[in-house]
Design a protein around this motif. Structure first.
Motif, PDB file in Angstrom:
ATOM      1  N   GLY A  26      73.997 114.811  36.433  1.00 51.76           N
ATOM      2  CA  GLY A  26      73.860 114.689  37.638  1.00 51.76           C
ATOM      3  C   GLY A  26      72.674 115.086  38.306  1.00 51.76           C
ATOM      4  N   LEU A  27      71.941 114.386  39.298  1.00 50.83           N
ATOM      5  CA  LEU A  27      70.788 114.840  39.823  1.00 50.83           C
ATOM      6  C   LEU A  27      71.032 114.713  41.337  1.00 50.83           C
ATOM      7  CD1 LEU A  27      68.082 112.985  37.827  1.00 50.83           C
ATOM      8  CD2 LEU A  27      68.774 115.232  37.700  1.00 50.83           C
ATOM      9  N   SER A  28      70.116 115.494  42.123  1.00 46.67           N
ATOM     10  CA  SER A  28      70.583 115.408  43.569  1.00 46.67           C
ATOM     11  C   SER A  28      69.672 114.177  44.067  1.00 46.67           C
ATOM     12  CB  SER A  28      69.860 116.365  44.402  1.00 46.67           C
ATOM     13  OG  SER A  28      68.393 116.573  44.241  1.00 46.67           O
ATOM     14  N   TRP A  29      70.062 113.622  45.071  1.00 51.65           N
ATOM     15  CA  TRP A  29      69.097 112.665  45.783  1.00 51.65           C
ATOM     16  C   TRP A  29      68.082 112.733  46.080  1.00 51.65           C
ATOM     17  CZ3 TRP A  29      70.486 107.807  45.259  1.00 51.65           C
ATOM     18  CH2 TRP A  29      71.587 107.213  44.701  1.00 51.65           C
ATOM     19  N   LEU A  30      67.638 114.140  46.603  1.00 50.92           N
ATOM     20  CA  LEU A  30      66.321 114.333  46.966  1.00 50.92           C
ATOM     21  C   LEU A  30      65.442 114.209  45.760  1.00 50.92           C
ATOM     22  CD1 LEU A  30      64.394 115.682  49.002  1.00 50.92           C
ATOM     23  CD2 LEU A  30      65.186 118.093  48.157  1.00 50.92           C
ATOM     24  N   GLU A  31      65.749 114.792  44.667  1.00 47.97           N
ATOM     25  CA  GLU A  31      65.192 114.491  43.290  1.00 47.97           C
ATOM     26  C   GLU A  31      64.858 113.145  42.993  1.00 47.97           C
ATOM     27  OE1 GLU A  31      64.340 116.656  39.177  1.00 47.97           O
ATOM     28  OE2 GLU A  31      66.210 117.188  40.356  1.00 47.97           O
ATOM     29  N   ARG A  32      65.978 112.233  43.026  1.00 45.80           N
ATOM     30  CA  ARG A  32      65.878 111.233  42.781  1.00 45.80           C
ATOM     31  C   ARG A  32      64.716 110.246  43.655  1.00 45.80           C
ATOM     32  NH1 ARG A  32      72.341 109.999  42.587  1.00 45.80           N
ATOM     33  NH2 ARG A  32      72.731 110.829  40.589  1.00 45.80           N
ATOM     34  N   PHE A  33      64.942 110.729  45.130  1.00 42.12           N
ATOM     35  CA  PHE A  33      63.982 110.073  45.918  1.00 42.12           C
ATOM     36  C   PHE A  33      62.627 110.599  45.812  1.00 42.12           C
ATOM     37  CE2 PHE A  33      62.220 110.257  50.524  1.00 42.12           C
ATOM     38  CZ  PHE A  33      62.473 108.980  50.754  1.00 42.12           C
ATOM     39  N   GLY A  34      62.570 111.836  45.492  1.00 42.33           N
ATOM     40  CA  GLY A  34      61.015 112.483  45.307  1.00 42.33           C
ATOM     41  C   GLY A  34      60.536 111.708  44.256  1.00 42.33           C
ATOM     42  N   TYR A  35      61.235 111.330  43.102  1.00 43.73           N
ATOM     43  CA  TYR A  35      60.615 110.919  42.085  1.00 43.73           C
ATOM     44  C   TYR A  35      60.202 109.446  42.250  1.00 43.73           C
ATOM     45  CZ  TYR A  35      60.773 108.584  37.179  1.00 43.73           C
ATOM     46  OH  TYR A  35      60.281 107.818  36.104  1.00 43.73           O
ATOM     47  N   GLY A  36      61.127 108.732  42.699  1.00 42.96           N
ATOM     48  CA  GLY A  36      60.831 107.397  43.353  1.00 42.96           C
ATOM     49  C   GLY A  36      59.435 107.381  44.061  1.00 42.96           C
ATOM     50  N   LEU A  37      59.222 108.167  44.962  1.00 43.16           N
ATOM     51  CA  LEU A  37      58.026 108.417  45.893  1.00 43.16           C
ATOM     52  C   LEU A  37      56.741 108.421  45.049  1.00 43.16           C
ATOM     53  CD1 LEU A  37      58.919 110.283  48.917  1.00 43.16           C
ATOM     54  CD2 LEU A  37      58.979 107.884  48.575  1.00 43.16           C
ATOM     55  N   GLY A  38      56.863 109.211  43.911  1.00 42.89           N
ATOM     56  CA  GLY A  38      55.725 109.384  43.056  1.00 42.89           C
ATOM     57  C   GLY A  38      55.293 107.897  42.446  1.00 42.89           C
ATOM     58  N   ASP A  39      56.126 107.092  42.159  1.00 40.18           N
ATOM     59  CA  ASP A  39      55.687 105.837  41.548  1.00 40.18           C
ATOM     60  C   ASP A  39      55.562 104.842  42.835  1.00 40.18           C
ATOM     61  OD1 ASP A  39      55.391 103.907  39.623  1.00 40.18           O
ATOM     62  OD2 ASP A  39      57.405 103.346  39.550  1.00 40.18           O
ATOM     63  N   MET A  40      56.148 105.225  44.007  1.00 41.23           N
ATOM     64  CA  MET A  40      55.835 104.089  45.125  1.00 41.23           C
ATOM     65  C   MET A  40      54.394 104.396  45.478  1.00 41.23           C
ATOM     66  SD  MET A  40      57.536 104.723  48.920  1.00 41.23           S
ATOM     67  CE  MET A  40      57.975 103.471  49.986  1.00 41.23           C
ATOM     68  N   SER A  41      53.955 105.791  45.407  1.00 39.56           N
ATOM     69  CA  SER A  41      52.449 106.002  45.885  1.00 39.56           C
ATOM     70  C   SER A  41      51.807 105.397  44.840  1.00 39.56           C
ATOM     71  CB  SER A  41      52.179 107.529  45.431  1.00 39.56           C
ATOM     72  OG  SER A  41      52.280 108.137  44.099  1.00 39.56           O
ATOM     73  N   TYR A  42      51.890 105.200  43.640  1.00 38.97           N
ATOM     74  CA  TYR A  42      51.128 104.307  42.802  1.00 38.97           C
ATOM     75  C   TYR A  42      51.120 102.657  43.020  1.00 38.97           C
ATOM     76  CZ  TYR A  42      50.480 101.778  38.383  1.00 38.97           C
ATOM     77  OH  TYR A  42      49.916 100.664  37.364  1.00 38.97           O
ATOM     78  N   ASN A  43      52.267 102.259  43.157  1.00 35.61           N
ATOM     79  CA  ASN A  43      52.596 100.872  43.347  1.00 35.61           C
ATOM     80  C   ASN A  43      51.980 100.413  44.782  1.00 35.61           C
ATOM     81  OD1 ASN A  43      54.144  99.370  41.330  1.00 35.61           O
ATOM     82  ND2 ASN A  43      54.893 101.130  41.135  1.00 35.61           N
ATOM     83  N   ILE A  44      51.988 101.302  45.829  1.00 38.30           N
ATOM     84  CA  ILE A  44      51.443 100.871  46.892  1.00 38.30           C
ATOM     85  C   ILE A  44      49.892 100.201  47.000  1.00 38.30           C
ATOM     86  CG2 ILE A  44      50.612 101.909  48.967  1.00 38.30           C
ATOM     87  CD1 ILE A  44      52.968 103.241  49.554  1.00 38.30           C
ATOM     88  N   VAL A  45      49.266 101.227  46.130  1.00 36.73           N
ATOM     89  CA  VAL A  45      47.767 100.748  45.673  1.00 36.73           C
ATOM     90  C   VAL A  45      47.587  99.657  44.652  1.00 36.73           C
ATOM     91  CG1 VAL A  45      45.610 101.898  44.666  1.00 36.73           C
ATOM     92  CG2 VAL A  45      47.033 103.211  46.631  1.00 36.73           C
ATOM     93  N   PHE A  46      48.438  99.957  43.631  1.00 35.54           N
ATOM     94  CA  PHE A  46      48.547  99.043  42.438  1.00 35.54           C
ATOM     95  C   PHE A  46      48.750  97.475  42.700  1.00 35.54           C
ATOM     96  CE2 PHE A  46      50.089  97.099  38.378  1.00 35.54           C
ATOM     97  CZ  PHE A  46      48.920  97.327  37.631  1.00 35.54           C
ATOM     98  N   GLN A  47      49.564  97.542  43.684  1.00 34.65           N
ATOM     99  CA  GLN A  47      49.999  96.165  43.796  1.00 34.65           C
ATOM    100  C   GLN A  47      49.309  95.453  45.075  1.00 34.65           C
ATOM    101  OE1 GLN A  47      51.831  94.443  41.874  1.00 34.65           O
ATOM    102  NE2 GLN A  47      53.099  96.059  41.018  1.00 34.65           N
ATOM    103  N   PHE A  48      48.584  96.255  45.914  1.00 35.45           N
ATOM    104  CA  PHE A  48      47.565  95.861  47.023  1.00 35.45           C
ATOM    105  C   PHE A  48      46.560  95.248  46.103  1.00 35.45           C
ATOM    106  CE2 PHE A  48      43.944  97.514  49.431  1.00 35.45           C
ATOM    107  CZ  PHE A  48      44.000  96.373  50.443  1.00 35.45           C
ATOM    108  N   VAL A  49      45.942  96.121  45.267  1.00 33.09           N
ATOM    109  CA  VAL A  49      44.951  95.937  44.259  1.00 33.09           C
ATOM    110  C   VAL A  49      44.989  94.435  43.668  1.00 33.09           C
ATOM    111  CG1 VAL A  49      43.450  96.263  42.545  1.00 33.09           C
ATOM    112  CG2 VAL A  49      43.987  97.989  44.075  1.00 33.09           C
ATOM    113  N   ASN A  50      46.311  94.229  43.164  1.00 37.50           N
ATOM    114  CA  ASN A  50      46.565  93.111  42.519  1.00 37.50           C
ATOM    115  C   ASN A  50      46.462  91.717  43.115  1.00 37.50           C
ATOM    116  OD1 ASN A  50      46.846  94.451  40.134  1.00 37.50           O
ATOM    117  ND2 ASN A  50      48.997  94.502  39.813  1.00 37.50           N
ATOM    118  N   ALA A  51      47.031  91.883  44.301  1.00 40.14           N
ATOM    119  CA  ALA A  51      47.316  90.902  45.310  1.00 40.14           C
ATOM    120  C   ALA A  51      46.184  90.477  46.045  1.00 40.14           C
ATOM    121  CB  ALA A  51      48.463  91.166  46.342  1.00 40.14           C
TER     122      ALA A  51
END
Length: 470
Positions: A26-51
């Motif tokens: 079991g993981l806390s929702w804060l950690e799940r959320f924090g982990y997701g934001l790390g990938d979100m930071s990449y994809n905000i840029v990566f997909q903007f570049v791709n598009a």
């Protein structure tokens, strides 16, 4: 397929295995959320570049599509080649913060800087602008690798529970799709707000906003995630042994091949959607709503993935949902340009049913890390994860190059009335061509051998090996 004979034959090798010394469920929702934001930071840029980078180079930078095709192919393949190197660097990294987590801190600034520079026109003349594009795009690609490979490897380092990995990855992908949705849908409105008719200034300032947001998200992720699965110290392995982790990993090879087909089709559609609404539909403002519906559907789809995966298995969910998505690509191809409502419906449907291919693939790569350890006795998270990143980058490279070449052959002319040939090419890249690649992805993933039951047996065997005296 996992065979019992292999289990017995690998006992001796397992004594030197780098089996994790600590497990987690079991993981806390804060950690799940924090982990997701790390990938979100990449994809905000990566997909903007791709598009938008292809559109920026042609319609703002004035670079010919044929030149861009070569640029995309060369730079992205070089970028992809750097991924395995980054994977090996990651495997040798040891800090008080862990192996992967510190890169969220270290890479946040250069990642943001090169994003801004890619959307900055230096006005060096035709040749100088092309050289500048190569340099800045290569540097951005390297920072991509230094960001995404550590983030992706964190899945296997945060937890080794299959269902928790599915929840963790799904939470992450929900945040990723929110980021993509905001990034792409607001790009055109932001560019217009910042620059008006001056697209050069508009896209530059939009890139700056996304770059700053990525820094904040990276830092939040760094401070909230923890690496719990700490491999035991083991003997160092040479490059030959490390590469065997890849080539003897049947689940990884199948998963990566399927994902390559998906990545090509997805990014062909993503990079040409702005052309479709601008020139085929003649309503550029619909880029916003098309993006909202496409990625909004992907976001909704992710809410159901853990439930369906637990009930039917991840592989089956990928195959069934992607097969259904093919209807949307066929439907879009035969829908007249005047039927805007139906076009938006097909975009929603394709976003909803194609999503599990992407989400579950990134979760299953962590299983391939464990399989590599079980199969070879070597745990090389970075190398295995980097192979998936390499596949993604290669898919983006091939998609971007194909799109640019196809536009050039079809006679595309920026900021002008398009011919029937170029309009058909744009439509094909939004409908039939992505659909064909999705179909190929489905056919390949049907051969994936690592079911939930086999994975459970494999992990049980690894646990038994770790208890044996060295």
């Amino acid at each position: 397929m996992i065979e019992t004979g292999q289990l017995a034959g690998l006992k001796a090798k397992g004594k030197n295995s780098s089996r994790s010394s600590k497990t987690s469920t079991g993981l806390s929702w804060l950690e799940r959320f924090g982990y997701g934001l790390g990938d979100m930071s990449y994809n905000i840029v990566f997909q903007f570049v791709n598009a938008y980078l292809l559109f920026y180079y042609t319609d703002v930078g004035g670079i010919h599509p044929a030149v861009i095709a070569t640029l995309f192919l060369v730079v992205r393949i070089l970028d992809a080649i750097f991924d395995p190197v980054m994977g090996m660097i990651l495997d040798t990294t040891n800090t008080r913060w862990g192996k992967a987590r510190p890169y969220l801190l270290w890479v946040s600034l250069p990642f943001a800087l090169f994003t801004f520079l890619c959307f900055t026109n230096p006005h060096f003349g035709p040749t100088g602008n092309i050289i500048y594009a190569y340099v800045t795009y290569i540097l951005l690609g390297m920072s991509f690798s230094m960001q995404t490979i550590p983030v992706n490897s964190l899945t296997a380092r945060i937890t080794n529970d299959v269902q928790e990995r599915t929840v963790l990855t799904t939470t992450r992908m929900i945040l990723v799709y929110i980021g993509i949705l905001l990034s792409i849908s607001f790009a055109t409105p932001l560019a217009t707000a910042f620059g008006g008719e001056n697209q050069e200034l508009g896209f530059q300032m939009t890139a700056l906003v996304y770059a700053m947001v990525s820094i904040v998200l990276n830092l939040f992720s760094f401070f909230t995630v923890r690496e719990r699965i700490v491999p035991k110290k083991s003997e160092k392995h040479g490059i030959k042994m490390t590469l065997s982790v890849l080539f003897k990993n049947k689940p990884l090879l199948i998963l990566a091949s399927s994902f390559l087909a998906f990545a090509i089709g997805f990014n062909i559609k993503l990079s040409t959607m702005v052309y479709y609404f601008t020139y085929n539909i003649h309503q550029k403002e619909l880029v916003f709503w098309g993006t909202v519906l496409f990625f909004g559907a992907a976001l909704i789809s992710n809410l159901f993935i853990p439930l369906f995966s637990k009930k039917w298995g991840r592989k089956n969910v990928m195959i069934i949902s992607a097969a259904i998505s093919l209807i949307s690509y066929i439907g879009l191809h035969f829908t007249p340009y005047s039927s805007v409502t139906l076009i938006l419906f097909w975009l929603f449907a394709s976003g909803f049913f194609t999503t599990p291919l992407n989400t579950l693939a990134w979760g299953m790569i962590a299983d391939c890390v464990d399989y590599a350890e079980w199969k070879t006795g070597v745990r090389a998270d970075g190398v295995v994860i980097s192979s998936m990143s390499f596949t993604n980058k290669l898919g983006v490279a091939l998609a971007g190059s194909f799109s640019a070449i196809y536009l050039g052959i079809a006679g595309y002319a920026p900021n002008a009335e398009q011919t029937v040939t170029s309009l058909n090419a744009i439509k094909n890249m939004n409908a039939l061509i992505p659909g064909l690649f999705i179909l190929l992805a489905v056919l390949i993933i049907s051969f994936y051998p690592l079911t939930e039951k086999k994975y459970k047996n494999m992990m049980s065997d690894l646990e038994q090996r770790s208890k044996q005296p060295v």
